[in-house]
Design an enzyme around this catalytic site. Structure first.
Site, PDB file in Angstrom:
ATOM      1  NE  ARG A  50       6.686 -29.075 -56.342  1.00 55.90           N
ATOM      2  CZ  ARG A  50       7.593 -30.023 -56.126  1.00 55.90           C
ATOM      3  NH1 ARG A  50       8.455 -29.916 -55.128  1.00 55.90           N
ATOM      4  NH2 ARG A  50       7.667 -31.077 -56.917  1.00 55.90           N
TER       5      ARG A  50
ATOM      6  CG  HIS B  54       0.220 -36.422 -57.970  1.00 59.91           C
ATOM      7  ND1 HIS B  54       1.541 -36.808 -57.981  1.00 59.91           N
ATOM      8  CD2 HIS B  54       0.056 -35.592 -59.032  1.00 59.91           C
ATOM      9  CE1 HIS B  54       2.160 -36.258 -59.008  1.00 59.91           C
ATOM     10  NE2 HIS B  54       1.271 -35.509 -59.665  1.00 59.91           N
ATOM     11  CG  ASP B  55      -6.939 -36.985 -55.122  1.00 59.50           C
ATOM     12  OD1 ASP B  55      -7.860 -36.167 -55.209  1.00 59.50           O
ATOM     13  OD2 ASP B  55      -7.070 -38.081 -54.545  1.00 59.50           O
ATOM     14  CB  ILE B  56      -3.357 -41.145 -54.271  1.00 59.38           C
ATOM     15  CG1 ILE B  56      -3.595 -42.455 -53.516  1.00 59.38           C
ATOM     16  CG2 ILE B  56      -1.897 -40.977 -54.659  1.00 59.38           C
ATOM     17  CD1 ILE B  56      -3.329 -43.686 -54.360  1.00 59.38           C
TER      18      ILE B  56
ATOM     19  CG  ASP C 144      -6.615 -33.456 -57.846  1.00 56.98           C
ATOM     20  OD1 ASP C 144      -5.755 -33.074 -57.048  1.00 56.98           O
ATOM     21  OD2 ASP C 144      -6.353 -34.154 -58.845  1.00 56.98           O
TER      22      ASP C 144
END
Length: 376
Positions: A87, A128-130, A158
């Site tokens: 991060r 996350h990716d989604i 990703d």
């Protein structure tokens, strides 16, 4: 020295999950010497034998300690590239951020990848990716009409819009360094990479195409000549006969006879029904054999485990054996400097002593670092 167009390139990778390891894997596949800085003992949440970590040397260093951060900086002194996927602000707090690293090695390319980017109102939030592909506009158009969007694994965020974009950015910065002699920071954000992948879709919509709801357009499964169909054995074939000459070949292979004008969406339900009925009369592999050598654009939908044995993939060497496991081969191809077969993943920290000795550390220093838990 490893084999490939990037042979001689030195990369330090701070271990992470998915996108950053994939970007580092691409560089390693093409010949870069990638030293992966792993947690001592490895990450308990990592996939055992993760193929994304192939082709690396691994050192186990506790980068949370000042001594561990110092070892990373010594690796940076000799490196061309550093890759990290934490991060925003994490490496700065550890003392191995861009300012610290570039002060020691002004030619360093510092590649960073996050979901939201290094700044902006969402930069510090989890995701996350989604989530990234949702905000980029890449998720909403994927799926069937009247159904929720279909989650395309974690390929768009990703890997395609993430790790691959990171690797491209690193290579672009290395090219620029040849002129300026200076490194720089590469800020790869998955939301931006996923958005970039939708450029063609935005162009289609701007030109008046692909403007209907999800699953009703030319390239999203709405058109009957660009879709997947269930064969007699319950497996599937893909049909991509967009152009008239290819559709004519498809109609011949399927023995469809006379059809209504396929370019009129009003006729799509009837055309789809005819294609589905025909494909339902034979198995997937029977249709693959009948379409082989034609321009019908009918190809079997293979399971991942089947893909390595398909004759075309075998002839091209699309998959290679890596420690007994069939994995995708390095890509793309190079005629003068071909990439070698990737080396299998290794246990975390396997090369710690070897790499530290290359840095000039003596046995007493290595022993003390081991005793104090800085390395392992």
């Amino acid at each position: 020295m490893k084999q490939g167009p990037l042979a001689g390139l030195r990369v330090v990778e701070l271990a992470g999950l998915a996108p950053a390891p994939f970007g580092a894997m691409v560089l390693a596949d093409l010949g870069a010497d990638v030293i992966r800085v792993d947690r001592i003992g490895g990450d308990p949440g990592a996939v055992p034998g993760d193929p994304l970590s192939r082709g690396r040397r691994s050192v186990g260093i506790d980068i949370r300690t000042p001594e561990g951060a110092g070892l990373v900086l010594r690796l940076v002194d000799r490196a061309d590239v550093l890759i990290e996927g934490f991060r925003p602000g994490v490496t700065e707090r550890l003392g191995i951020g861009p300012a610290q690293c570039l002060a020691r090695n002004p030619r360093l390319v510092y590649g960073r990848i996050t979901g939201w980017g290094q700044d902006g109102p969402m930069a510090d939030l989890a995701g996350h990716d989604i989530n990234y592909i949702a905000l980029s506009g890449a998720l909403e158009p994927i799926g069937r009409a009247g159904q929720p969007p279909t989650v395309p694994l974690n390929l768009l965020g990703d890997f395609g819009g993430g790790g691959l974009l990171l690797a491209m950015g690193v290579l672009a910065a290395l090219y620029e360094r040849e002129r300026s002699g200076r490194g720089q920071v590469v800020d790869a954000a998955m939301v931006e990479g996923a958005a970039l992948l939708t450029t063609f879709l935005h162009g289609m919509r701007g030109a008046g195409g692909e403007k209907g709801e999800r699953g009703t357009n030319l390239l999203d499964g709405g058109a009957p000549f660009y879709d997947v169909y269930r064969a007699a054995d319950g497996r599937y074939v893909s049909v991509g006969a967009l152009e008239d000459r290819f559709f004519a070949e498809l109609a011949r292979v399927l023995d469809l006879g006379e059809l209504p004008n396929r370019h009129d969406p009003a006729n799509w339900p009837e055309v789809r029904e005819r294609i589905a009925a025909a494909i339902g009369t034979r198995t997937r592999d029977e249709w693959a054999d009948l379409a082989a050598g034609t321009d019908a654009c009918l190809v079997p939908v293979l399971e991942p485990g089947e893909a390595p044995s398909h004759p075309h993939n075998v002839a091209r060497g699309v998959f290679v054996d890596v420690d007994g496991i069939s994995l995708p081969a390095p890509a793309p191809r190079f005629d003068r400097t071909p990439a070698g077969t990737p080396e299998p993943p290794v246990r975390a920290g396997k090369h710690t002593i070897e790499v530290l000795e290359e840095l000039g550390l003596v046995d007493s220093e290595i022993t003390e670092l081991t005793r104090s838990g800085v390395i392992g």
